[in-house]
Design an enzyme around this catalytic site. Structure first.
Site, PDB file in Angstrom:
ATOM      1  N   SER A 253       1.003  -1.290  -0.162  1.00 53.43           N
ATOM      2  CA  SER A 253      -0.112  -0.224   0.146  1.00 53.43           C
ATOM      3  C   SER A 253       0.935   1.323  -0.155  1.00 53.43           C
ATOM      4  CB  SER A 253      -0.801  -0.029   1.195  1.00 53.43           C
ATOM      5  OG  SER A 253      -1.347   1.142   1.557  1.00 53.43           O
TER       6      SER A 253
ATOM      7  N   TYR B 108      -2.210  -1.570  10.519  1.00 58.00           N
ATOM      8  CA  TYR B 108      -2.441  -1.534   8.847  1.00 58.00           C
ATOM      9  C   TYR B 108      -1.170  -1.118   8.172  1.00 58.00           C
ATOM     10  CZ  TYR B 108      -4.156  -1.499   4.073  1.00 58.00           C
ATOM     11  OH  TYR B 108      -4.120  -1.479   2.641  1.00 58.00           O
TER      12      TYR B 108
HETATM   13  N1  LIG Z   1      -8.631  -0.114  -1.454  1.00 64.32           N
HETATM   14  C1  LIG Z   1      -7.474   0.550  -1.086  1.00 64.32           C
HETATM   15  O1  LIG Z   1      -7.363   1.751  -0.983  1.00 64.32           O
HETATM   16  C2  LIG Z   1      -6.167  -0.362  -0.928  1.00 64.32           C
HETATM   17  C3  LIG Z   1      -5.204   0.373  -0.986  1.00 64.32           C
HETATM   18  C4  LIG Z   1      -3.806  -0.159  -0.396  1.00 64.32           C
HETATM   19  C5  LIG Z   1      -3.780  -1.646  -0.623  1.00 64.32           C
HETATM   20  N2  LIG Z   1      -4.999  -2.321  -0.582  1.00 64.32           N
HETATM   21  C6  LIG Z   1      -4.953  -3.789  -0.401  1.00 64.32           C
HETATM   22  O2  LIG Z   1      -5.813  -4.238  -1.336  1.00 64.32           O
HETATM   23  C7  LIG Z   1      -6.081  -5.637  -0.844  1.00 64.32           C
HETATM   24  C8  LIG Z   1      -7.562  -5.664  -1.315  1.00 64.32           C
HETATM   25  O3  LIG Z   1      -8.150  -4.809  -0.627  1.00 64.32           O
HETATM   26  P1  LIG Z   1      -9.529  -4.107  -1.174  1.00 64.32           P
HETATM   27  O4  LIG Z   1      -9.365  -2.656  -1.223  1.00 64.32           O
HETATM   28  O5  LIG Z   1     -10.041  -4.970  -2.572  1.00 64.32           O
HETATM   29  O6  LIG Z   1     -10.687  -4.586  -0.207  1.00 64.32           O
HETATM   30  P2  LIG Z   1     -11.997  -5.523   0.024  1.00 64.32           P
HETATM   31  O7  LIG Z   1     -12.820  -5.255  -1.304  1.00 64.32           O
HETATM   32  O8  LIG Z   1     -12.365  -5.458   1.288  1.00 64.32           O
HETATM   33  O9  LIG Z   1     -11.336  -6.727  -0.358  1.00 64.32           O
HETATM   34  C9  LIG Z   1     -10.710  -7.440   0.398  1.00 64.32           C
HETATM   35  C10 LIG Z   1     -10.525  -9.111   0.104  1.00 64.32           C
HETATM   36  O10 LIG Z   1      -9.615  -9.799   0.935  1.00 64.32           O
HETATM   37  C11 LIG Z   1     -10.332 -10.763   1.321  1.00 64.32           C
HETATM   38  N3  LIG Z   1     -10.147 -11.208   2.675  1.00 64.32           N
HETATM   39  C12 LIG Z   1      -9.835 -10.754   3.799  1.00 64.32           C
HETATM   40  N4  LIG Z   1      -9.700 -11.387   4.983  1.00 64.32           N
HETATM   41  C13 LIG Z   1      -9.713 -12.747   4.504  1.00 64.32           C
HETATM   42  C14 LIG Z   1      -9.300 -13.782   5.135  1.00 64.32           C
HETATM   43  N5  LIG Z   1      -9.048 -13.771   6.290  1.00 64.32           N
HETATM   44  N6  LIG Z   1      -9.245 -14.929   4.378  1.00 64.32           N
HETATM   45  C15 LIG Z   1      -9.548 -15.011   3.111  1.00 64.32           C
HETATM   46  N7  LIG Z   1      -9.708 -13.617   2.356  1.00 64.32           N
HETATM   47  C16 LIG Z   1      -9.930 -12.462   3.100  1.00 64.32           C
HETATM   48  C17 LIG Z   1     -11.934 -10.466   1.154  1.00 64.32           C
HETATM   49  O11 LIG Z   1     -12.647 -11.568   1.268  1.00 64.32           O
HETATM   50  P3  LIG Z   1     -13.735 -12.389   2.313  1.00 64.32           P
HETATM   51  O12 LIG Z   1     -14.197 -11.348   2.925  1.00 64.32           O
HETATM   52  O13 LIG Z   1     -14.684 -13.225   1.321  1.00 64.32           O
HETATM   53  O14 LIG Z   1     -12.808 -13.410   2.865  1.00 64.32           O
HETATM   54  C18 LIG Z   1     -11.913  -9.771  -0.011  1.00 64.32           C
HETATM   55  O15 LIG Z   1     -12.264 -10.400  -1.308  1.00 64.32           O
HETATM   56  C19 LIG Z   1      -5.920  -5.746   0.604  1.00 64.32           C
HETATM   57  O16 LIG Z   1      -4.766  -6.363   0.757  1.00 64.32           O
HETATM   58  C20 LIG Z   1      -5.524  -4.067   0.888  1.00 64.32           C
HETATM   59  O17 LIG Z   1      -4.769  -4.055   2.134  1.00 64.32           O
HETATM   60  C21 LIG Z   1      -6.389  -1.795  -0.747  1.00 64.32           C
END
Ligand SMILES: NC(=O)c1ccc[n+]([C@@H]2O[C@H](COP(=O)([O-])OP(=O)(O)OC[C@H]3O[C@@H](n4cnc5c(N)ncnc54)[C@H](OP(=O)(O)O)[C@@H]3O)[C@@H](O)[C@H]2O)c1
Length: 254
Positions: free
Chosen positions: A139, A152
């Site tokens: 991130s 985080y």
């Molecule tokens: N959006 C942002 O601003 C941003 C910025 C930097 C980095 N990121 C990173 O990008 C990645 C995806 O996040 P997102 O923004 O797309 O958020 P999101 O829509 O909440 O997606 C998170 C995903 O991770 C899965 N997940 C969470 N805990 C889990 C577990 N214990 N076991 C299996 N799957 C799990 C969730 O699936 P289930 O709930 O179905 O398990 C979901 O598919 C994360 O690593 C996040 O830190 C996001």
């Protein structure tokens, strides 16, 4: 990684960046397996997108990762890309241990131990493939802290350094290590983020990310333009200004 012809497992792709990337990579000619905890969403994804396989797993649980890895490798022995996408983000108040300790433990288990255990489960298989990639997901907050989310930020800094380190150990093998470094993107990662003005629209993020994967198959980091403000504050010498600006715009306050 090459943009097509891969077999890619994305644990953490039932929503947000993971799902959007899964669909785009599928459209580019890859076999894609989507993983996550929400079985209902996995069923919907499989029904709506024929050709995408799904596996239920909880990346906070070592046994679940082992069992999912067995299923994925039995069904897709040609697997050559692991994208360790699953992650959670929580607002914490470190002035009150009762409010942050459980959150911190859960974030480190999912965001740091999860990718470590996933890599452990797949590395021997990937090393036997002629061309393989481990993609980690850090991130912009690995490089400049958002006051509201200490655990985080720390978890993503750990992922950055883990990626840097294992890339050195895997140099000279068939396995590349690529770190995806998203800026704030409109997903459900935090409440309210899907409609946040300061977050990048998801489709624009995916389009730019896939274009970078296509044009820079050997990149160590995939950085859309928007993340460079956070990513290079220290290198530019304006880190304090970056931290001030980031936190002034934070809807969750200090
Ligand atoms: N959006 C942002 O601003 C941003 C910025 C930097 C980095 N990121 C990173 O990008 C990645 C995806 O996040 P997102 O923004 O797309 O958020 P999101 O829509 O909440 O997606 C998170 C995903 O991770 C899965 N997940 C969470 N805990 C889990 C577990 N214990 N076991 C299996 N799957 C799990 C969730 O699936 P289930 O709930 O179905 O398990 C979901 O598919 C994360 O690593 C996040 O830190 C996001």
């Amino acid at each position: 990684m090459n943009i097509s012809g891969n077999t890619i497992f994305i644990p953490g792709a039932t929503s947000g960046i993971g799902l959007a990337l899964a669909l785009e990579l599928r459209a580019k000619g890859n076999t894609v397996i989507v993983g996550g905890r929400r079985a209902g969403l996995l069923r919907e994804i499989a029904a709506e997108h024929p050709g995408i396989d799904t596996v239920e797993l909880d990346t906070a649980d070592a046994a679940s990762i082992e069992s999912a890895a067995k299923q994925v490798l039995a069904r897709h022995p040609e697997l050559n890309v692991l994208i360790a996408m699953a992650g959670i983000m929580r607002v914490e108040d470190w002035r009150d241990p009762a409010s942050f300790l459980a959150s911190a433990e859960s974030i480190i288990t999912t965001n740091v131990l999860g990718p470590i255990r996933l890599i452990a489960a797949f590395i021997e298989h990937l090393r036997a493939r002629p061309d393989a990639t481990i993609m980690t997901v850090s991130s912009g907050l690995a490089f400049a802290p958002l006051s509201a989310t200490p655990s985080y930020n720390a978890s993503k800094a750990a992922i950055h350094m883990l990626s840097e380190s294992i890339r050195l150990q895997l140099a000279g093998t068939t396995v590349k290590v690529t770190e995806l470094v998203p800026p704030s993107v409109r997903t459900a990662l935090l409440p309210g983020q899907e409609t946040s003005d300061v977050a990048m629209p998801l489709d624009a993020f995916i389009t730019e990310t896939v274009a970078l994967l296509e044009s820079q198959p050997d990149a160590k980091e995939i950085q859309v333009e928007r993340v460079k403000f956070l990513r290079y504050g220290e290198a530019r010498g304006d880190y304090d200004r970056v931290v001030d600006t980031l936190n002034a715009a934070d809807p969750h306050g200090k």
